[in-house]
Write a protein that holds these residues in place. Sequence first.
Motif, short mmCIF file in Angstrom:
data_model
loop_
_atom_site.label_atom_id
_atom_site.label_comp_id
_atom_site.label_asym_id
_atom_site.label_seq_id
_atom_site.Cartn_x
_atom_site.Cartn_y
_atom_site.Cartn_z
N GLU A 412 0.85 -1.19 -0.11
CA GLU A 412 -0.02 -0.01 -0.12
C GLU A 412 0.78 1.32 -0.07
N PRO A 413 0.54 2.33 -0.79
CA PRO A 413 1.41 3.49 -1.05
C PRO A 413 1.70 3.98 0.46
N GLN A 414 0.77 4.20 1.32
CA GLN A 414 0.57 4.97 2.54
C GLN A 414 1.80 3.94 3.52
N LEU A 415 1.84 2.75 3.22
CA LEU A 415 2.81 2.00 4.02
C LEU A 415 4.27 2.08 3.44
N VAL A 416 4.37 2.24 2.10
CA VAL A 416 5.71 2.60 1.42
C VAL A 416 6.09 3.93 1.84
N ALA A 417 5.06 4.88 1.89
CA ALA A 417 5.53 6.22 2.14
C ALA A 417 6.21 6.37 3.49
N LYS A 418 5.52 5.71 4.56
CA LYS A 418 5.92 5.74 5.74
C LYS A 418 7.47 4.98 6.11
N ARG A 419 7.70 3.65 5.11
CA ARG A 419 8.94 3.25 5.31
C ARG A 419 10.02 4.00 4.75
N ALA A 420 9.59 4.86 3.63
CA ALA A 420 10.78 5.54 2.84
C ALA A 420 10.84 6.93 3.48
N GLY A 421 10.14 7.53 4.56
CA GLY A 421 10.19 8.78 4.81
C GLY A 421 9.83 9.98 4.11
N HIS A 422 8.36 9.49 3.31
CA HIS A 422 8.05 10.52 2.54
C HIS A 422 6.54 10.60 3.14
N SER A 423 5.98 11.70 2.59
CA SER A 423 4.68 12.08 2.78
C SER A 423 3.83 11.25 1.57
N VAL A 424 2.74 10.91 1.77
CA VAL A 424 1.96 10.37 0.59
C VAL A 424 1.75 11.20 -0.48
N GLY A 425 1.62 12.44 -0.52
CA GLY A 425 1.80 13.39 -1.38
C GLY A 425 2.91 13.29 -2.50
N VAL A 426 4.12 13.39 -1.70
CA VAL A 426 5.44 13.25 -2.25
C VAL A 426 5.65 12.06 -2.88
#
Length: 454
Positions: A412-426
């Motif tokens: 899920e993109p939300q989880l990917v963003a969390k692990r990568a240290g991004h916001s979902v928007g970025v």
Amino acid sequence: MTEWSYTVKIWAIRKRDYRKPYQLRWKVGTRPHSESFLTSGLADSRRAQLISAARQGEPFDVDSGLPKSMVAKKRDISWYEHARNYIEMKWDDSPASTRRTLAEAMATVTPTLVKDSKGMPDARVMRTALYSWAFNKNRWGEDTPADVVKILDWVKRKSVPTSALSDGLLMRAALTTLSKKLDGKTAAAATIRRKRAIFHNSLEYAVEAELLADNPLTRIKWKAPEQVEEEVDPACVPDPEQAAKLLAAVRDQSPRGRRLAGFFGCMYYAAARPAEVVGLQLKDCDLPRRGWGMLRLNETRPRSGSAWTDSGEAHDKRGLKHRPRKAVRQVPIPPELVSLLRWHVTAYGTAPDGRLFQTQRGGLIQDTGYGEVWAEARSRALTPAQRRSPLAKRPYDLRHTAVSTWLSSGVEPQLVAKRAGHSVGVLFRVYAKFLSDGDEAANAKISARLGKHA
């Protein structure tokens, strides 16, 4: 903050037996003011100025007793002086990399904000003097080289007053300058956006300091000459098979390469930024004998240059990028990376401060050092055509591989963003092309769902 009042009383000139015999008295609010002059003509002239300002409805400064127009003129410092004040205001609370960015923006725009170009120094030399000396607060106490002093003296003489910043055409010229590189070519979109934001903020500070009534940039309808998308180019991102070959080439090329295998592995398997891996400590790693482990990323050690850090060291020390100082990002890591890091600790131990990765002398991993290892790995693992392409040009591209692999695996993109240290928007903005690769799978899921009700 200035206290203004419209309650003004101005008395007639009186003559006294003093060196300056003609005294003008007036009152703003409840506070009395006076000024003495050598001649009655001078006193009458100042009295007429005050009366005119009061009749025109200008507010008066309670402290100085002067109308707003005179206060503004008295405070009208040069842009150069204001820019240095702005740097000083931002300095202590800014990390070293931000200090460099602030100095770069101020050094870029300042040569445009001058009265004329007569006697202007060479553009590149002036940019260096402004960047390295005028806008580097760490060097303000050092002895400045004579050639730099000459350049900065020219800037001081020629710099426009802050009141001139209300000129829309001058602001447009400043924005155009911020969008160009020294060679006249258009700068990258991110660079333009960053420099414009800093310039805008410096003008906001001028408003706070009551040097400007409002921010003149808000009145300028200006668009950057080139809007380049921030998306990661898939041509730069190695696929898992290519990444595995590159990591093997790192490990096999030399003792220095073997020492850095885990370093690059953290970028590939955990999507860690290089500066995050430089400061990674063993205590922040869960490395079980079997199964998945965990990295707790909480510090970055970006190389900013010793001239910009408070410690005088080349690497700054701060929290995670765009996160609160004590934020921690937990990233689950697969058994492949767990095994690699366990081997690394067994083979090389840790630095005295607990860092996982160190040079042979125990120092911080340098970008030049790991850059050389990476360049050699590309020459070994890639074909001639691939080496000429942007594929895996930078070690940072391993991070892009990690994120794109997670996305293509259906995480899920939300989880990917969390692990990568991004916001979902970025994440959606930067990795849009990788997200679009899932269109067919998404369409199939939608069709299957709709088919149940057909």
